[in-house]
Design a protein around this motif. Structure first.
Motif, mmCIF file in Angstrom:
data_model
loop_
_atom_site.group_PDB
_atom_site.id
_atom_site.type_symbol
_atom_site.label_atom_id
_atom_site.label_comp_id
_atom_site.label_asym_id
_atom_site.label_seq_id
_atom_site.Cartn_x
_atom_site.Cartn_y
_atom_site.Cartn_z
ATOM 1 N N LEU A 1 41.807 43.684 34.544
ATOM 2 C CA LEU A 1 41.851 44.376 36.078
ATOM 3 C C LEU A 1 42.009 43.545 36.851
ATOM 4 O O LEU A 1 42.960 43.706 37.823
ATOM 5 C CB LEU A 1 40.908 45.520 35.736
ATOM 6 C CG LEU A 1 41.096 46.610 34.919
ATOM 7 C CD1 LEU A 1 39.771 47.768 35.227
ATOM 8 C CD2 LEU A 1 42.321 47.538 35.209
ATOM 9 N N LEU A 2 41.168 42.657 36.874
ATOM 10 C CA LEU A 2 41.154 41.701 38.116
ATOM 11 C C LEU A 2 42.318 40.785 38.235
ATOM 12 O O LEU A 2 43.110 40.760 39.471
ATOM 13 C CB LEU A 2 39.777 40.780 38.124
ATOM 14 C CG LEU A 2 38.561 41.434 38.268
ATOM 15 C CD1 LEU A 2 37.395 40.295 38.376
ATOM 16 C CD2 LEU A 2 38.573 42.031 39.999
ATOM 17 N N LEU B 1 45.318 41.615 36.942
ATOM 18 C CA LEU B 1 46.429 42.409 37.108
ATOM 19 C C LEU B 1 46.613 42.968 38.785
ATOM 20 O O LEU B 1 47.445 42.742 39.177
ATOM 21 C CB LEU B 1 46.411 43.653 36.251
ATOM 22 C CG LEU B 1 47.121 43.662 34.775
ATOM 23 C CD1 LEU B 1 46.763 44.798 34.175
ATOM 24 C CD2 LEU B 1 48.361 43.181 35.043
ATOM 25 N N ILE B 2 45.638 43.202 39.112
ATOM 26 C CA ILE B 2 45.569 43.685 40.530
ATOM 27 C C ILE B 2 45.716 42.435 41.408
ATOM 28 O O ILE B 2 46.725 42.649 42.334
ATOM 29 C CB ILE B 2 44.114 44.142 41.040
ATOM 30 C CG1 ILE B 2 43.672 45.364 40.123
ATOM 31 C CG2 ILE B 2 43.786 44.332 42.671
ATOM 32 C CD1 ILE B 2 42.273 46.109 40.526
ATOM 33 N N ILE B 3 45.221 41.019 41.218
ATOM 34 C CA ILE B 3 45.608 40.167 42.176
ATOM 35 C C ILE B 3 46.848 39.674 41.922
ATOM 36 O O ILE B 3 47.627 39.452 42.962
ATOM 37 C CB ILE B 3 44.679 38.977 41.951
ATOM 38 C CG1 ILE B 3 43.142 39.188 42.036
ATOM 39 C CG2 ILE B 3 45.039 37.676 42.410
ATOM 40 C CD1 ILE B 3 42.227 38.153 41.551
ATOM 41 N N CYS B 4 47.385 39.500 40.488
ATOM 42 C CA CYS B 4 48.970 39.330 40.398
ATOM 43 C C CYS B 4 49.777 40.359 41.093
ATOM 44 O O CYS B 4 50.742 39.680 41.718
ATOM 45 C CB CYS B 4 48.980 39.116 38.931
ATOM 46 S SG CYS B 4 48.316 37.734 38.381
ATOM 47 N N ALA B 5 49.611 41.359 40.898
ATOM 48 C CA ALA B 5 50.452 42.598 41.207
ATOM 49 C C ALA B 5 50.413 42.408 42.962
ATOM 50 O O ALA B 5 51.658 42.395 43.561
ATOM 51 C CB ALA B 5 50.083 43.804 41.078
ATOM 52 N N LEU B 6 49.278 42.313 43.829
ATOM 53 C CA LEU B 6 49.369 42.212 45.041
ATOM 54 C C LEU B 6 50.029 41.115 45.586
ATOM 55 O O LEU B 6 50.843 40.989 46.556
ATOM 56 C CB LEU B 6 47.831 42.440 45.583
ATOM 57 C CG LEU B 6 47.283 43.785 45.298
ATOM 58 C CD1 LEU B 6 45.743 43.608 45.877
ATOM 59 C CD2 LEU B 6 48.070 45.071 46.133
ATOM 60 N N TYR C 1 44.186 32.280 41.103
ATOM 61 C CA TYR C 1 45.336 33.256 41.483
ATOM 62 C C TYR C 1 44.916 33.777 42.616
ATOM 63 O O TYR C 1 45.882 34.294 43.329
ATOM 64 C CB TYR C 1 45.033 34.545 40.295
ATOM 65 C CG TYR C 1 45.070 34.073 39.064
ATOM 66 C CD1 TYR C 1 45.767 32.889 38.359
ATOM 67 C CD2 TYR C 1 44.332 34.621 37.896
ATOM 68 C CE1 TYR C 1 45.848 32.703 37.226
ATOM 69 C CE2 TYR C 1 44.411 34.317 36.577
ATOM 70 C CZ TYR C 1 45.203 33.213 36.096
ATOM 71 O OH TYR C 1 45.233 32.765 34.775
#
Length: 377
Positions: free
Chosen positions: A27-28, A30-35, A297
């Motif tokens: 989750l961490l 994915l959130i960081i990469c998406a933003l 990241y």
């Protein structure tokens, strides 16, 4: 020593990862990469689609955004699959390609930071030379050279990476690892560490110190009445000079924050690898390794946030990009830019006659638009 993607998984057996760890890490990341990917794409679009944002400094920021996108794509996203499935999912070709792009993004981002640091130093501390050296066209050539150099340099990872099968508790786990021994890899790593981390930070420390001496410690000379200048003209010139100096200081602050965060967020991972290179029993705490990866990241995702927080021009450009502003608004913005450039140019010419060189930098890219459009918030 394993590659960056699998550093926390092949060094510590994947099958020991708990469900809690898998969920939190996935989750961490994915959130960081998406933003981060959305933010860096917006930086690229803002500079490429907004004419007055096409300055040499912003050109280097686009290069940095592309490098950060590569890091998030080649290092961040594959690590999610590692955490969830507990094995390398992308085959031999994926191992070679992903490892190559990981180091390409990392090294290109470091070179881009070094490039805009040197560019700002020349523009502020050597404004006469900056008129010919710090141009938009030259910035594009330097960026092309940076990417060509890093692309060729990172070719060696095609020959240093390979997949490996490990049997752990009767379970076969595929890893993406280095094919050479640890003893042979260490010189390569430390050369990479020195050239793409230590050297850029040392150079940035020296150059930003020299820039600070010019912008923050030297007082702006008072305008004197000469050659029959009118008082209102002097007042106008002084106000423009103060605005330009404040704008430049804000740009330097923003770029310095980018460099400082680069150093701080890369420090845990770099330090861990250096320490583990010398001790017999490597420190491989799973949660600390996750912390190191998250810091890396974050470094690739946080720069667009910095631009928005510290640059009014970037905020306005991001807002226009998001809401798709109408044509009349764009015309109004263009008129404002032209007026600002005219004022700054007039001020710079006046100040050059007053032997105040730190302010004529705004003319260094006159054919390509305003030298710095990043006004203070």
């Amino acid at each position: 020593m394993k590659n960056f993607t699998s550093a926390n998984n092949t060094l510590a057996p994947w099958t020991d990862h708990t469900v809690e760890y898998k969920v939190i890490s996935a989750l961490l990341v994915l959130i960081i990469c998406a933003l981060g990917m959305v933010g860096n794409v917006m930086v690229i679009l803002v500079v490429l689609t907004t004419k007055h944002m096409r300055t040499p400094t912003n050109c280097y920021l686009v290069s940095l955004a592309v490098a950060d996108l590569i890091v998030l794509t080649a290092a961040g996203l594959p690590s999610v699959a590692d955490s969830v499935y507990g094995s390398w999912m992308f085959g031999h070709a994926g191992c070679l390609g992903i490892t190559y792009f990981q180091y390409l993004g990392i090294n290109a981002s470091s070179c881009s930071i070094t490039a805009f640091t040197v560019e700002r130093y020349i523009a502020i501390c050597h404004p006469i030379k900056a008129q010919s050296l710090c141009t938009y066209a030259r910035a594009k050539r330097i960026i092309l050279a940076v990417w060509l150099f890093t692309s060729l340099y990172c070719v060696m990872w095609f020959y240093l990476s390979d997949t490996e099968e490990i049997v752990y508790k009767d379970v076969t786990v595929v890893t993406c690892a280095y094919r050479v021994s640890r003893k042979l890899y260490m010189p390569i790593y430390f050369f990479d560490f020195g050239v793409f981390f230590v050297l850029p930070l040392a150079l940035a420390t020296i150059l930003y110190g020299l820039i600070a001496r010019i912008l923050f410690l030297n007082a702006i000379p008072k305008q004197n009445v000469k050659n029959g200048q009118h008082g209102i003209g002097i007042k106008h010139s002084t106000q423009c000079s103060s605005t330009t100096a404040a704008s430049r200081r804000q740009v330097i602050k923003m770029l310095a924050v980018v460099v400082i965060l680069f150093a701080l967020l890369w420090m845990p991972y770099r330090t861990l690898v250096v320490v583990n290179s010398f001790i017999q029993e490597a420190y491989l705490d799973t949660w600390f390794l996750l912390f190191c990866r998250i810091c890396v990241y974050l470094n690739s995702a946080i720069n667009p946030v910095i631009y928005n927080a510290m640059s009014q021009k970037f905020r306005a450009a991001f807002r226009r990009l998001c809401i798709c502003s109408s044509k009349p608004q764009m015309k109004q913005a263009a008129y404002s830019v032209a007026l600002t450039y005219s004022t700054v140019k007039e001020t710079s010419m006046i100040e050059s006659t007053e032997h105040f060189p730190t302010e004529i930098d705004d003319l260094s890219d006159a054919p390509n638009g305003l030298r710095e459009e990043l006004t203070p918030s």
